[in-house]
Design a protein around this motif. Structure first.
Motif, PDB file in Angstrom:
ATOM      1  N   ARG A   1      43.264   3.187  -6.959  1.00  0.00           N
ATOM      2  CA  ARG A   1      43.743   2.368  -5.850  1.00  0.00           C
ATOM      3  C   ARG A   1      42.713   1.321  -5.418  1.00  0.00           C
ATOM      4  O   ARG A   1      43.050   0.335  -4.784  1.00  0.00           O
ATOM      5  CB  ARG A   1      44.096   3.257  -4.656  1.00  0.00           C
ATOM      6  N   GLU A   2      41.454   1.559  -5.796  1.00  0.00           N
ATOM      7  CA  GLU A   2      40.398   0.638  -5.368  1.00  0.00           C
ATOM      8  C   GLU A   2      40.086  -0.397  -6.442  1.00  0.00           C
ATOM      9  O   GLU A   2      40.031  -0.080  -7.628  1.00  0.00           O
ATOM     10  CB  GLU A   2      39.122   1.411  -5.025  1.00  0.00           C
ATOM     11  N   ALA A   3      39.861  -1.623  -6.002  1.00  0.00           N
ATOM     12  CA  ALA A   3      39.603  -2.725  -6.922  1.00  0.00           C
ATOM     13  C   ALA A   3      38.322  -2.518  -7.744  1.00  0.00           C
ATOM     14  O   ALA A   3      38.269  -2.868  -8.917  1.00  0.00           O
ATOM     15  CB  ALA A   3      39.510  -4.039  -6.144  1.00  0.00           C
ATOM     16  N   ALA A   4      37.299  -1.932  -7.120  1.00  0.00           N
ATOM     17  CA  ALA A   4      36.018  -1.736  -7.821  1.00  0.00           C
ATOM     18  C   ALA A   4      36.193  -0.866  -9.064  1.00  0.00           C
ATOM     19  O   ALA A   4      35.668  -1.169 -10.135  1.00  0.00           O
ATOM     20  CB  ALA A   4      34.999  -1.112  -6.870  1.00  0.00           C
ATOM     21  N   ALA A   5      36.949   0.221  -8.916  1.00  0.00           N
ATOM     22  CA  ALA A   5      37.200   1.125 -10.046  1.00  0.00           C
ATOM     23  C   ALA A   5      38.071   0.438 -11.092  1.00  0.00           C
ATOM     24  O   ALA A   5      37.933   0.662 -12.292  1.00  0.00           O
ATOM     25  CB  ALA A   5      37.865   2.400  -9.552  1.00  0.00           C
TER      26      ALA A   5
ATOM     27  N   SER B   1      35.357 -12.690  -7.382  1.00  0.00           N
ATOM     28  CA  SER B   1      35.856 -12.993  -6.031  1.00  0.00           C
ATOM     29  C   SER B   1      37.170 -12.277  -5.758  1.00  0.00           C
ATOM     30  O   SER B   1      37.396 -11.752  -4.658  1.00  0.00           O
ATOM     31  CB  SER B   1      36.071 -14.503  -5.866  1.00  0.00           C
ATOM     32  N   LEU B   2      38.017 -12.237  -6.770  1.00  0.00           N
ATOM     33  CA  LEU B   2      39.313 -11.567  -6.632  1.00  0.00           C
ATOM     34  C   LEU B   2      39.123 -10.077  -6.384  1.00  0.00           C
ATOM     35  O   LEU B   2      39.747  -9.503  -5.481  1.00  0.00           O
ATOM     36  CB  LEU B   2      40.161 -11.795  -7.889  1.00  0.00           C
ATOM     37  N   PHE B   3      38.231  -9.458  -7.135  1.00  0.00           N
ATOM     38  CA  PHE B   3      38.007  -8.013  -6.969  1.00  0.00           C
ATOM     39  C   PHE B   3      37.362  -7.692  -5.630  1.00  0.00           C
ATOM     40  O   PHE B   3      37.694  -6.690  -5.003  1.00  0.00           O
ATOM     41  CB  PHE B   3      37.147  -7.469  -8.123  1.00  0.00           C
ATOM     42  N   HIS B   4      36.455  -8.556  -5.192  1.00  0.00           N
ATOM     43  CA  HIS B   4      35.790  -8.309  -3.906  1.00  0.00           C
ATOM     44  C   HIS B   4      36.737  -8.526  -2.726  1.00  0.00           C
ATOM     45  O   HIS B   4      36.622  -7.882  -1.696  1.00  0.00           O
ATOM     46  CB  HIS B   4      34.563  -9.225  -3.757  1.00  0.00           C
ATOM     47  N   GLY B   5      37.693  -9.449  -2.903  1.00  0.00           N
ATOM     48  CA  GLY B   5      38.579  -9.772  -1.791  1.00  0.00           C
ATOM     49  C   GLY B   5      39.884  -8.994  -1.780  1.00  0.00           C
ATOM     50  O   GLY B   5      40.646  -9.054  -0.808  1.00  0.00           O
ATOM     51  N   ALA B   6      40.139  -8.257  -2.859  1.00  0.00           N
ATOM     52  CA  ALA B   6      41.425  -7.549  -2.961  1.00  0.00           C
ATOM     53  C   ALA B   6      41.466  -6.318  -2.074  1.00  0.00           C
ATOM     54  O   ALA B   6      40.540  -5.508  -2.061  1.00  0.00           O
ATOM     55  CB  ALA B   6      41.664  -7.140  -4.413  1.00  0.00           C
TER      56      ALA B   6
END
Length: 314
Positions: free
Chosen positions: A77-81, A30-35
């Motif tokens: 810079r991206e949460a997914a990476a 949830s944190l990574f998807h919402g960041a």
């Protein structure tokens, strides 16, 4: 066939870690998807999730430091990476080397120790099944002579695994059982001698003295064998498992951890903490009661199963 079995274990592991995934990993996802950005608030929240997930403060801080360093180095810079970096960081902390299983290549004695109720006898039986399947000659020593039913339980496991067993009467001297088992192992040209022991706490002086006596007998009577001490800890106890491992490591040379009862617990994150904090590798994990429900620990598979990633058999 072997790959199919590994695939089956991965599926069972994934299922067994479902409660940990629900309580800990779902929050991370949830944190990574919402960041929107990787700022101090993001890292603070991630840190809190890890501490709450039974990973422990020390290990969490280590993971966070490594992660921040890699994010900076790779200019991410991206949460997914960043999430993939996080998984890679955890895997690196939990890696088990081929040398950690050196005992498999030699005549060996595996001594399983731990507190009451963690699954030592069951683990001995599962290890017997594993090594018999690998074509090794296995002998069991029923040196837990204190717990009612322990000897009969190990006899059942020996029969199930197709392994021989040395056992005495309930209440007999455990060191004498080990002495007889060592003599039998040498006479029968056994590859692996697996010793079950009574559950003990580090502060029970008589039990610790008995453990020392067992060590002395093995070292004196079977000096040519590779002595491997495995501490069995119950995954459902979370941070208590870490405390037990710390305590035992002060009184006994521990070569590895057998982590049991990972199925159905929300505290599977303890596997990460044990390896990272104590520098003692988790060598085997158990996810059920069947003889095939034990596997050598594989960091990639564990983290992938925990975070519901794609299967990666190594």
């Amino acid at each position: 066939m072997e790959e199919k079995e590994k695939t089956g274990f991965f599926t069972r592991l994934k299922k067994g870690l479902s409660k940990t995934r629900e309580s800990f990993v779902s929050g991370v996802d949830s944190l990574f998807h919402g960041a929107s950005e990787l700022d101090d608030d993001f890292y603070e929240e991630l840190e809190e999730l890890f501490v709450m997930g039974d990973i422990g403060i020390h290990t969490t801080m280590q993971i966070m430091e490594d992660l921040k360093e890699k994010v900076k180095e790779q200019n991410i810079r991206e949460a997914a990476a960043c999430k993939q970096l996080l998984l890679d960081t955890i895997k690196a902390q939990m890696k088990v080397c081929e040398e950690d299983y050196e005992f498999e290549k030699k005549k060996s004695v595996l001594l399983l120790i731990g507190v009451n109720g963690v699954g030592k006898t069951t683990s001995v039986g599962k290890l017997a099944g594993t090594y018999k399947k690998d074509g090794k000659k296995v002998l069991l020593a029923a040196a837990d002579t204190f717990r009612a039913g322990a000897i009969d339980q190990l006899k059942e496991w020996a029969a199930r695994a197709g392994a021989e067993i040395i056992a005495g009467q309930e209440g007999s001297d455990p060191a004498a059982i080990v002495y007889d088992a060592v003599a039998a192992a040498k006479a029968r040209n056994v590859d692996i001698l697996l010793c079950d022991t009574a559950g003990r706490l580090h502060n029970k002086k008589n039990l610790m003295a008995e453990l020392h006596k067992i060590y002395t007998i093995i070292e004196k009577e079977y000096s040519e064998a590779y002595l491997e001490t495995l501490l069995v800890v119950d995954g459902t106890t979370g941070q208590n498992a870490l405390a037990q491992a710390k305590e035992f490591s002060q009184v006994a040379p521990i070569d590895g951890i057998v982590l049991t009862k990972l199925d159905g617990t929300a505290k599977g994150g303890i596997a990460i903490a044990i390896q990272s904090e104590l520098k003692i590798p988790v060598k085997f994990i158990c996810i059920g009661e069947k003889i095939e429900d034990m596997e050598k620990f594989n960091a990639d598979n564990f983290v992938d199963a925990l975070f519901d990633a794609e299967e990666e058999i190594c």
